[in-house]
Design a protein around this motif. Structure first.
Motif, PDB file in Angstrom:
ATOM      1  N   VAL A  24       0.880  -1.166   0.000  1.00 30.96           N
ATOM      2  CA  VAL A  24       0.000   0.000   0.000  1.00 30.96           C
ATOM      3  C   VAL A  24       0.919   1.218   0.000  1.00 30.96           C
ATOM      4  O   VAL A  24       1.724   1.400   0.912  1.00 30.96           O
ATOM      5  N   MET A  25       0.815   2.043  -1.020  1.00 30.93           N
ATOM      6  CA  MET A  25       1.762   3.136  -1.190  1.00 30.93           C
ATOM      7  C   MET A  25       1.017   4.410  -1.568  1.00 30.93           C
ATOM      8  O   MET A  25       0.151   4.391  -2.444  1.00 30.93           O
ATOM      9  N   THR A  26       1.369   5.522  -0.913  1.00 30.29           N
ATOM     10  CA  THR A  26       0.758   6.820  -1.191  1.00 30.29           C
ATOM     11  C   THR A  26       1.852   7.875  -1.239  1.00 30.29           C
ATOM     12  O   THR A  26       2.679   7.966  -0.325  1.00 30.29           O
ATOM     13  N   THR A  27       1.864   8.675  -2.291  1.00 36.57           N
ATOM     14  CA  THR A  27       2.901   9.695  -2.421  1.00 36.57           C
ATOM     15  C   THR A  27       2.690  10.812  -1.401  1.00 36.57           C
ATOM     16  O   THR A  27       1.569  11.172  -1.056  1.00 36.57           O
ATOM     17  N   VAL A  28       3.826  11.340  -0.906  1.00 38.82           N
ATOM     18  CA  VAL A  28       3.815  12.454   0.047  1.00 38.82           C
ATOM     19  C   VAL A  28       4.788  13.514  -0.458  1.00 38.82           C
ATOM     20  O   VAL A  28       5.713  13.211  -1.220  1.00 38.82           O
ATOM     21  N   PRO A  29       4.591  14.778  -0.063  1.00 42.35           N
ATOM     22  CA  PRO A  29       5.371  15.865  -0.664  1.00 42.35           C
ATOM     23  C   PRO A  29       6.865  15.817  -0.343  1.00 42.35           C
ATOM     24  O   PRO A  29       7.693  16.166  -1.185  1.00 42.35           O
ATOM     25  N   ASP A  30       7.225  15.404   0.878  1.00 41.31           N
ATOM     26  CA  ASP A  30       8.617  15.480   1.315  1.00 41.31           C
ATOM     27  C   ASP A  30       8.943  14.282   2.186  1.00 41.31           C
ATOM     28  O   ASP A  30       8.056  13.551   2.638  1.00 41.31           O
ATOM     29  N   PHE A  31      10.240  14.105   2.455  1.00 45.16           N
ATOM     30  CA  PHE A  31      10.640  13.056   3.384  1.00 45.16           C
ATOM     31  C   PHE A  31      10.222  13.428   4.798  1.00 45.16           C
ATOM     32  O   PHE A  31      10.501  14.533   5.275  1.00 45.16           O
ATOM     33  N   VAL A  32       9.551  12.496   5.460  1.00 42.24           N
ATOM     34  CA  VAL A  32       9.254  12.627   6.887  1.00 42.24           C
ATOM     35  C   VAL A  32       9.543  11.281   7.532  1.00 42.24           C
ATOM     36  O   VAL A  32       9.398  10.225   6.904  1.00 42.24           O
ATOM     37  N   VAL A  33       9.986  11.321   8.782  1.00 42.10           N
ATOM     38  CA  VAL A  33      10.153  10.078   9.527  1.00 42.10           C
ATOM     39  C   VAL A  33       8.780   9.429   9.631  1.00 42.10           C
ATOM     40  O   VAL A  33       7.802  10.082  10.012  1.00 42.10           O
ATOM     41  N   PRO A  34       8.653   8.159   9.296  1.00 42.42           N
ATOM     42  CA  PRO A  34       7.321   7.558   9.186  1.00 42.42           C
ATOM     43  C   PRO A  34       6.650   7.356  10.531  1.00 42.42           C
ATOM     44  O   PRO A  34       7.322   7.132  11.551  1.00 42.42           O
ATOM     45  N   PRO A  35       5.316   7.414  10.556  1.00 44.66           N
ATOM     46  CA  PRO A  35       4.598   7.046  11.776  1.00 44.66           C
ATOM     47  C   PRO A  35       4.758   5.556  12.040  1.00 44.66           C
ATOM     48  O   PRO A  35       5.068   4.774  11.132  1.00 44.66           O
ATOM     49  N   LYS A  36       4.542   5.161  13.271  1.00 47.18           N
ATOM     50  CA  LYS A  36       4.697   3.755  13.648  1.00 47.18           C
ATOM     51  C   LYS A  36       3.788   2.882  12.792  1.00 47.18           C
ATOM     52  O   LYS A  36       2.604   3.164  12.633  1.00 47.18           O
TER      53      LYS A  36
END
Length: 490
Positions: free
Chosen positions: A266-278
């Motif tokens: 399951v993959m969704t694009t995001v604008p920038d790198f962020v440390v992922p939620p748990k």
């Protein structure tokens, strides 16, 4: 005038596939060859690198034998991710097996690193938790068991795309793309480079690792490949789930997809790198024209592969027969099947969880177990999707589905109902190959820009959720209880 085409290789866990794409995005021909899988010990999963290459060559031959007369402008590669191997830089001979993404042999190494307090820094740099799904600890196992006494400059480490690039180019190029590098847990995805501290942590010499390029890039040209002329450009490499996202035209932040296969992504694009939620990972979806596109992802370890297993358990002859049996009942009657046969991936990340069937009563039948197996695919997607929805930082846009099970309309309606979000199916079953083809075509100028390739992909109308809220809530409660039992330990 001879038509220009792109030859896409989709090297998956169980099959190597080849597809020839026209300038209009039409699939002109396909070919496929199986890839054997070995299970030498419980929880260990491995393959033979040479057999992967032979299957790839066989798939190309089968594809081109059915193809019309055409000119191949370039080759694009989509590959199973996280599977890792090492080989001799001088001879090209594999050193040990391909340790696949499903393999859990490095679980103890991951636990030791967690106990040493290393997980937070690994996640902050790679977006990935310490789990045997990812290659870094597997590389350590390979080096310890198959490369003792060898100097770093004698060894190549690579994911499957690197191995195929090496073989296509006659051993001239040791390279990978940013999407595959991002899955190794040795690559700093915020800074876009191999990370010396991570390599030291996992006992890997950077000299062994491939050069990292954009996903659409002239990696090299073919040499001495059976069935292909020399000097064909190898112009794209990308992980299979990333390739599917690109092939759908999901280029706007918030767009996503679910790839259904042996496991699911399951993959969704995001604008920038962020440390992922748990529970999630952050990854590089692709790098194109100097720009990195990031994505949240949840990796499900056992997805469609639960269907043939359950069919065999119930004495059925095929997955189609299993699904038909599941459709004879409207609910599972409280039965749940948790397919934690090799542990649970996202969002639970529990390598010790085990599969179970729960909620059995004398009223339960084979049909209820069959429906529970089918529903488990959708419930696992929802477990991931709920965290994506809460942390994406923008509205979730279009959600595409692909992979073999996506062609089953009733199963995809079940997914839309349980995640409570429309899903869009595709007329083409070759999403990963399509993404690799589009990137290769962009690299050699067959298509001018992203907008052009996005317009080529045919999609069906979205399936809207139809399940009553109370029914969905009750199903989620039953599923949550079953997950709790699966992960329980005395």
């Amino acid at each position: 005038m001879t038509a220009r085409t792109i030859l896409a290789i989709d090297e998956g866990t169980t099959n190597s596939k080849a597809a020839l794409f026209s300038e209009t995005g039409a699939v002109l021909a396909t070919g496929s060859e199986p890839v054997p899988i070995r299970h030498p010990q419980p929880g260990w999963v491995e393959q033979d690198a040479e057999k992967i290459w032979h299957a790839t060559v066989g798939a190309i031959g089968a594809c081109l034998a059915k193809a019309p007369e055409c000119e191949i402008a370039a080759i694009g590669i989509s590959n199973q991710r996280e599977s890792i191997l090492i080989w001799d830089r001088a001879t090209g001979a594999p050193l040990g097996p391909v340790v696949t993404w499903q393999c859990r042999r490095s679980a103890a190494a991951c636990e030791a690193l967690k106990a040493a307090g290393q997980e937070d820094q690994v996640i902050a740099r790679t977006g990935l938790p310490l789990d045997p799904l990812f290659p870094a600890t597997k590389v350590g196992w390979l080096l310890e068991h198959h490369a003792k006494g060898r100097a770093p400059d004698e060894i190549c480490i690579g994911t499957v795309d690197s191995w195929l690039i090496w073989k296509f180019t006659g051993g001239a190029v040791h390279a990978t793309d940013a999407s595959n590098a991002a899955r190794t847990q040795l690559f700093n995805i915020a800074e876009g480079r191999w990370d010396a501290d991570l390599c030291a942590l996992f006992g890997v010499d950077i000299e062994m690792l491939p050069n990292v390029y954009e996903s659409a890039c002239l990696f090299g040209t073919t040499k001495d490949v059976a069935g292909l002329p020399d000097a064909l450009p190898v112009a794209a490499a990308i992980g299979d789930s990333h390739a599917a996202l690109f092939g759908h035209g999901a280029h706007t932040a918030g767009d996503g997809k679910v790839t259904f296969g042996t496991g699911s992504s399951v993959m969704t694009t995001v604008p920038d790198f962020v440390v992922p939620p748990k529970g999630l990972t952050t990854t590089i979806a692709w790098k194109y024209a100097g720009q990195i596109t990031y994505a949240f992802e949840g990796n499900i370890l056992v997805s469609a592969s639960i269907l043939p297993w359950t069919a065999d358990l119930l004495g059925l002859s095929s997955v189609d027969e299993l699904i038909a049996l599941a459709e004879t009942v409207e609910t599972t009657l409280g039965v749940s099947l948790v397919p934690a046969h090799v542990g649970l991936g996202s969002p639970h990340w529990d390598s010790e969880a085990r599969g179970l069937i729960s909620g059995l009563t004398f009223g339960a039948s084979r049909a209820h177990v069959a429906r529970a197996a089918v529903e488990s695919i959708a419930y696992q997607v929802n477990d991931v999707f709920e965290i994506v929805r809460a942390n994406a930082g923008q509205d979730i846009g279009r959600l595409f589905v692909d992979g073999g099970p996506s062609r089953n309309h009733k199963l995809m309606q079940m997914v839309a109902d349980i995640i409570d979000h429309p899903v869009t199916t595709s007329e083409s079953p070759d999403a990963s190959a399509r993404g690799a083809a589009y990137l290769a075509g962009l690299a050699v100028g067959l298509w001018p820009d992203l907008a052009t390739v996005a317009a080529l992909e045919p999609h069906d109308a979205a399936l809207a959720p139809q399940m009553a809220p109370k029914t969905r809530a009750a199903g989620l409660e039953t599923w949550g209880a079953a997950i709790g039992r699966s992960t329980w330990r005395p």
